[in-house]
Write a protein that holds these residues in place. Structure first.
Motif, PDB file in Angstrom:
ATOM      1  N   GLN A 182       0.826  -1.201   0.000  1.00 21.73           N
ATOM      2  CA  GLN A 182       0.000   0.000   0.000  1.00 21.73           C
ATOM      3  C   GLN A 182       0.858   1.248   0.000  1.00 21.73           C
ATOM      4  N   VAL A 183       0.249   2.334  -0.467  1.00 25.75           N
ATOM      5  CA  VAL A 183       0.864   3.658  -0.413  1.00 25.75           C
ATOM      6  C   VAL A 183       0.035   4.503   0.543  1.00 25.75           C
ATOM      7  N   LEU A 184       0.689   5.087   1.539  1.00 33.18           N
ATOM      8  CA  LEU A 184      -0.017   5.836   2.582  1.00 33.18           C
ATOM      9  C   LEU A 184       0.290   7.323   2.485  1.00 33.18           C
ATOM     10  N   LEU A 185      -0.752   8.125   2.678  1.00 32.74           N
ATOM     11  CA  LEU A 185      -0.640   9.579   2.796  1.00 32.74           C
ATOM     12  C   LEU A 185      -1.078   9.956   4.203  1.00 32.74           C
ATOM     13  N   GLU A 186      -0.203  10.639   4.947  1.00 34.36           N
ATOM     14  CA  GLU A 186      -0.527  11.071   6.298  1.00 34.36           C
ATOM     15  C   GLU A 186      -0.447  12.584   6.373  1.00 34.36           C
ATOM     16  N   VAL A 187      -1.474  13.214   6.946  1.00 31.56           N
ATOM     17  CA  VAL A 187      -1.526  14.665   7.154  1.00 31.56           C
ATOM     18  C   VAL A 187      -1.847  14.888   8.627  1.00 31.56           C
TER      19      VAL A 187
ATOM     20  N   HIS B  58      -0.778  12.627  19.078  1.00 30.76           N
ATOM     21  CA  HIS B  58      -0.159  12.970  20.367  1.00 30.76           C
ATOM     22  C   HIS B  58       1.117  13.781  20.149  1.00 30.76           C
ATOM     23  N   PRO B  59       1.306  14.814  20.925  1.00 29.42           N
ATOM     24  CA  PRO B  59       0.515  15.201  22.107  1.00 29.42           C
ATOM     25  C   PRO B  59      -0.693  16.085  21.785  1.00 29.42           C
ATOM     26  N   GLU B  60      -0.812  16.553  20.523  1.00 27.09           N
ATOM     27  CA  GLU B  60      -1.917  17.453  20.202  1.00 27.09           C
ATOM     28  C   GLU B  60      -2.227  17.338  18.713  1.00 27.09           C
ATOM     29  N   GLY B  61      -3.443  17.814  18.366  1.00 23.90           N
ATOM     30  CA  GLY B  61      -3.811  17.838  16.960  1.00 23.90           C
ATOM     31  C   GLY B  61      -4.498  16.557  16.497  1.00 23.90           C
ATOM     32  N   THR B  62      -4.550  16.411  15.176  1.00 24.86           N
ATOM     33  CA  THR B  62      -5.237  15.295  14.531  1.00 24.86           C
ATOM     34  C   THR B  62      -4.361  14.729  13.421  1.00 24.86           C
ATOM     35  N   LEU B  63      -4.478  13.409  13.196  1.00 28.11           N
ATOM     36  CA  LEU B  63      -3.733  12.750  12.133  1.00 28.11           C
ATOM     37  C   LEU B  63      -4.704  12.026  11.213  1.00 28.11           C
ATOM     38  N   PHE B  64      -4.706  12.419   9.931  1.00 30.10           N
ATOM     39  CA  PHE B  64      -5.491  11.747   8.887  1.00 30.10           C
ATOM     40  C   PHE B  64      -4.573  10.827   8.100  1.00 30.10           C
ATOM     41  N   THR B  65      -5.042   9.582   7.851  1.00 33.06           N
ATOM     42  CA  THR B  65      -4.269   8.600   7.091  1.00 33.06           C
ATOM     43  C   THR B  65      -5.121   8.102   5.938  1.00 33.06           C
ATOM     44  N   VAL B  66      -4.534   8.135   4.732  1.00 26.11           N
ATOM     45  CA  VAL B  66      -5.201   7.656   3.529  1.00 26.11           C
ATOM     46  C   VAL B  66      -4.356   6.537   2.938  1.00 26.11           C
ATOM     47  N   GLY B  67      -4.999   5.421   2.588  1.00 21.39           N
ATOM     48  CA  GLY B  67      -4.282   4.296   2.002  1.00 21.39           C
ATOM     49  C   GLY B  67      -4.831   3.925   0.637  1.00 21.39           C
ATOM     50  N   PHE B  68      -3.897   3.640  -0.322  1.00 20.30           N
ATOM     51  CA  PHE B  68      -4.267   3.183  -1.661  1.00 20.30           C
ATOM     52  C   PHE B  68      -3.480   1.920  -1.988  1.00 20.30           C
ATOM     53  N   PRO B  69      -4.048   1.016  -2.782  1.00 20.56           N
ATOM     54  CA  PRO B  69      -3.245  -0.122  -3.257  1.00 20.56           C
ATOM     55  C   PRO B  69      -2.084   0.380  -4.120  1.00 20.56           C
ATOM     56  N   GLN B  70      -0.920  -0.180  -3.880  1.00 15.90           N
ATOM     57  CA  GLN B  70       0.250   0.224  -4.661  1.00 15.90           C
ATOM     58  C   GLN B  70       0.127  -0.302  -6.092  1.00 15.90           C
TER      59      GLN B  70
END
Length: 499
Positions: free
Chosen positions: A412-417, A474-486
């Protein structure tokens, strides 16, 4: 004023076209065939059995009589009568003995009527011939047997040649009229008819009962479909049994569950969309009325009102564009896809949002690995990256940071923001991808949000076989993760053939 809308009655099914009648008729046809076989086969088999029995019996009797007569060198009336009087007639109705020309030498009917003791004068001889086809066949050297069943009586005839030293010197003909066996067969037929009538009546009752029991569940399903078709999505069927009808009822209930959920989502969406569109429209109307009703308004105030009207119009435009984007995602199939490097698309989105981040005092840090190729469209990937990064910038604090990374994880290919912003409460995380859902509505409106960006991102990701999640960082904020098949390039077939 229009009266209450009446429910349209369902179409009436013609009586002979209904399933109940068809099922009942099918049962009746099957049992009718069985009854026909019941009334024909045993009777025919019994007749054949009796015919066979009589053929064997009569042939045996003719053989015995012929054996007794063939001891005579020549047949005469007196000699034949003497021999036949010594034999038992075995319950036969008539016995004839003829010479080779068919002349009757002995007739059991006439012999029984003669009174030898009281006859004073001899009768004048009279000549009669047995013109029966059985006799003709016997004089030709054949053993002949005929039998028929009429008027509850078996009538059987048999004839055999009388042979002396290889020569036919006459024939013997016997007749049997059996009313007892005929009455027995007639009684059998009558009993079968009675049994058939009882079975037919029972079949009619059972076929009506079973067909009604079966079609009652189909009728209940049809009524339920009509009820749901009229908009009552909460109606459910009671599941009975474990057969195919029970499975149909279960599938119907699951379908109505989905319809009810879809209808609730649609109503909520329409309500939310109406509310979101009503707010900027009300603001525009209020500002416009303020300008029109105030004759003494100064230029700067009018300019400020017009500027506010333009801002509300821009917000209305954004909401409309997002609604159109969601409509396209719901109704249109995915466009032509191609291999796209997600790192390059994310880098382009970061470059476009750098001025916005600088204005908000937010720093964007990126970690974009090479060769992160997925199969999608460049525009869709750009919209996903842009929405997530823009939200991370908008809902951040001055001096905060946004972290953008793209990398491969197995297949998979992951995008994290991620961001160091206000964060999202745990109880709101499952709802943030719902349309028009906003955690902090006042802050969202102030930032120009419509509550549709994450919904668009989620639907777009799913169109290309991916997934998206959100969790606290952690310790603050939000994490969005998007996954696509490679994406893995397939070798060219032509090149493989050449190799």
């Amino acid at each position: 004023m229009a009266g209450p809308q009446q429910k349209k009655p369902g179409k009436t099914v013609p009586f002979f076209a209904s399933l109940q009648v068809k099922y009942a008729m099918s049962y009746l046809v099957i049992f009718a065939v069985v009854l026909v076989l019941l009334n024909t086969y045993p009777v025919i088999a019994s007749q054949d059995l009796l015919f066979t029995s009589k053929r064997d019996s009569l042939k045996s009797q003719t053989a015995v009589m012929a054996s007794a007569l063939m001891e005579l060198e020549s047949l005469s009336a007196d000699q034949v009568a003497r021999v036949m009087n010594m034999l038992d007639n075995m319950g036969l109705s008539r016995i004839l003995v003829t010479d080779p020309a068919g002349l009757i030498l002995y007739d059991s009917l006439e012999a029984g009527e003669k009174d030898q003791e009281n006859q004073e004068e001899p009768e004048e001889p009279h000549y009669r011939y047995a013109l029966y086809q059985e006799v003709v066949g016997a004089l030709r050297g054949k053993d002949v047997f005929y039998s028929r069943y009429e008027n509850d009586v078996f009538t059987s005839t048999a004839a055999s040649p009388i042979v002396y030293r290889g020569m036919i010197i006459g024939s013997i003909y016997i007749l049997e009229v059996d009313a007892a066996q005929g009455q027995l067969l007639s009684s059998l037929q009558q009993n079968l008819r009675t049994i058939s009538l009882v079975i037919a009546a029972a079949t009619l009752v059972m076929s009506t009962f079973f067909s009604k029991m079966l079609t009652a569940r189909i009728a209940a399903l049809l009524r339920a479909i009509r009820i749901v078709g009229e908009g009552e999505y909460g109606h459910r069927l009671q599941i009975e049994g474990r057969d195919e009808m029970a499975q149909m009822a279960e599938e119907f209930n699951q379908l109505t569950d989905r319809l009810q959920t879809t209808e609730e989502v649609r109503r909520r969406f329409v309500s939310d969309a109406s509310h979101e569109l009503k707010t900027p429209l009300a603001s525009i109307r209020l500002l416009a009325d303020s300008i029109l009703q105030n004759d003494q308004i100064d230029r700067d105030t009018a300019r400020e009102f017009v500027s506010d009207i333009g801002a509300e119009a821009d917000r209305l435009t954004r909401i409309t564009e997002h609604l159109l984007a969601l409509t396209r995602l719901d109704s249109l199939p995915a466009g032509q896809t191609e291999p796209v490097d997600l790192s390059q698309v994310a880098d382009r989105a970061v470059s476009m949002l750098l001025p916005v981040a600088d204005a908000a005092g937010v720093t964007i840090e990126k970690d974009l690995k090479a060769d992160c190729v997925v199969r999608s469209t460049g525009d869709d990937l750009y919209q996903i990256c842009f929405n997530l990064i823009e939200n991370a910038v908008k809902y951040n604090f001055p001096g905060g940071k946004v972290f953008v990374s793209v990398y491969r994880d197995t297949d998979q290919v992951l995008l994290e923001v991620g961001d160091t912003g206000v964060g999202i409460p745990e109880e709101d995380l499952p709802k943030i991808f719902n349309r028009f859902y906003r955690v902090d509505k006042a802050r969202s409106r102030a930032a120009g949000g419509t509550g549709l960006g994450l919904s668009i991102a989620r639907d777009t990701v799913r169109r290309h076989g991916g997934w998206i999640t959100a969790r606290p960082r952690h310790p603050e904020g939000t994490l969005f993760t998007v996954g696509f098949p490679q994406y893995t390039a397939q070798p060219d077939r032509d090149e493989e053939g050449e190799g």
